[in-house]
Design a protein around this motif. Structure first.
Motif, PDB file in Angstrom:
ATOM      1  N   ALA A  65      -4.692   3.281  -2.710  1.00 17.97           N
ATOM      2  CA  ALA A  65      -4.292   2.654  -1.718  1.00 17.97           C
ATOM      3  C   ALA A  65      -4.749   3.135  -0.299  1.00 17.97           C
ATOM      4  O   ALA A  65      -4.492   2.334   0.586  1.00 17.97           O
ATOM      5  N   SER A  66      -5.360   4.250  -0.304  1.00 20.19           N
ATOM      6  CA  SER A  66      -5.992   4.708   0.901  1.00 20.19           C
ATOM      7  C   SER A  66      -7.270   3.811   1.169  1.00 20.19           C
ATOM      8  O   SER A  66      -7.429   3.227   2.383  1.00 20.19           O
ATOM      9  N   LYS A 121      -6.125   0.728   2.684  1.00 26.45           N
ATOM     10  CA  LYS A 121      -5.428   0.712   3.846  1.00 26.45           C
ATOM     11  C   LYS A 121      -6.621   0.768   4.867  1.00 26.45           C
ATOM     12  O   LYS A 121      -6.764   0.092   6.008  1.00 26.45           O
ATOM     13  N   ASP A 166      -4.051   6.286  -8.141  1.00 29.83           N
ATOM     14  CA  ASP A 166      -3.428   5.162  -7.344  1.00 29.83           C
ATOM     15  C   ASP A 166      -3.404   5.435  -5.815  1.00 29.83           C
ATOM     16  O   ASP A 166      -3.485   4.630  -4.947  1.00 29.83           O
ATOM     17  N   GLN A 167      -3.315   6.919  -5.604  1.00 33.23           N
ATOM     18  CA  GLN A 167      -3.293   7.036  -4.141  1.00 33.23           C
ATOM     19  C   GLN A 167      -4.423   6.704  -3.474  1.00 33.23           C
ATOM     20  O   GLN A 167      -4.660   6.528  -2.410  1.00 33.23           O
ATOM     21  N   THR A 168      -5.658   7.204  -4.130  1.00 36.75           N
ATOM     22  CA  THR A 168      -7.121   6.616  -3.581  1.00 36.75           C
ATOM     23  C   THR A 168      -7.100   5.208  -3.624  1.00 36.75           C
ATOM     24  O   THR A 168      -7.726   4.765  -2.557  1.00 36.75           O
ATOM     25  N   LYS A 223       2.114   9.478  -5.856  1.00 33.82           N
ATOM     26  CA  LYS A 223       2.357  10.737  -5.743  1.00 33.82           C
ATOM     27  C   LYS A 223       3.460  11.191  -6.836  1.00 33.82           C
ATOM     28  O   LYS A 223       3.411  12.261  -7.198  1.00 33.82           O
ATOM     29  N   ASN A 255       0.592  -1.198   0.107  1.00 33.28           N
ATOM     30  CA  ASN A 255      -0.030  -0.047  -0.123  1.00 33.28           C
ATOM     31  C   ASN A 255       0.852   1.210  -0.015  1.00 33.28           C
ATOM     32  O   ASN A 255       0.543   2.227  -0.588  1.00 33.28           O
ATOM     33  N   GLU A 290       2.216   1.939  -3.387  1.00 35.70           N
ATOM     34  CA  GLU A 290       1.190   2.220  -4.567  1.00 35.70           C
ATOM     35  C   GLU A 290       0.979   3.759  -4.142  1.00 35.70           C
ATOM     36  O   GLU A 290       0.771   4.271  -5.193  1.00 35.70           O
ATOM     37  N   ASP A 291       0.821   4.111  -2.932  1.00 34.16           N
ATOM     38  CA  ASP A 291       0.896   5.585  -2.595  1.00 34.16           C
ATOM     39  C   ASP A 291       2.000   6.355  -3.169  1.00 34.16           C
ATOM     40  O   ASP A 291       1.605   7.433  -3.541  1.00 34.16           O
ATOM     41  N   GLN A 299      -3.456  10.497  -8.969  1.00 33.00           N
ATOM     42  CA  GLN A 299      -4.172  10.703  -7.551  1.00 33.00           C
ATOM     43  C   GLN A 299      -5.078   9.356  -7.504  1.00 33.00           C
ATOM     44  O   GLN A 299      -5.555   9.037  -6.462  1.00 33.00           O
TER      45      GLN A 299
END
Length: 56
Positions: free
Chosen positions: A42-43, A46, A38-40, A17, A9, A12-13, A36
């Motif tokens: 990962a979130s 998590k 990809d960050q979502t 970024k 995770n 990926e975050d 953005q």
């Protein structure tokens, strides 16, 4: 959450970024949006893992 999941995770975050930053610098809106997204993802992963951990 297993250590392996945390690492995936986080990777990926960080990838997200980096893509977002590269998109901003180059003016590539598609790359920026992809970062953005990809960050979502990962979130969300998590958060799902945190819910699983709460029920253990």
């Amino acid at each position: 959450m297993s250590a392996e999941d945390k690492i995936k995770n986080a990777a990926e975050d960080l990838t997200g970024k980096a893509k977002e930053a590269a998109g901003k610098v180059t003016g590539n809106e598609k790359l920026e949006a992809e970062g953005q997204a990809d960050q979502t993802k990962a979130s969300v992963k998590k958060a799902g893992e945190n819910v699983k951990d709460a029920f253990k």
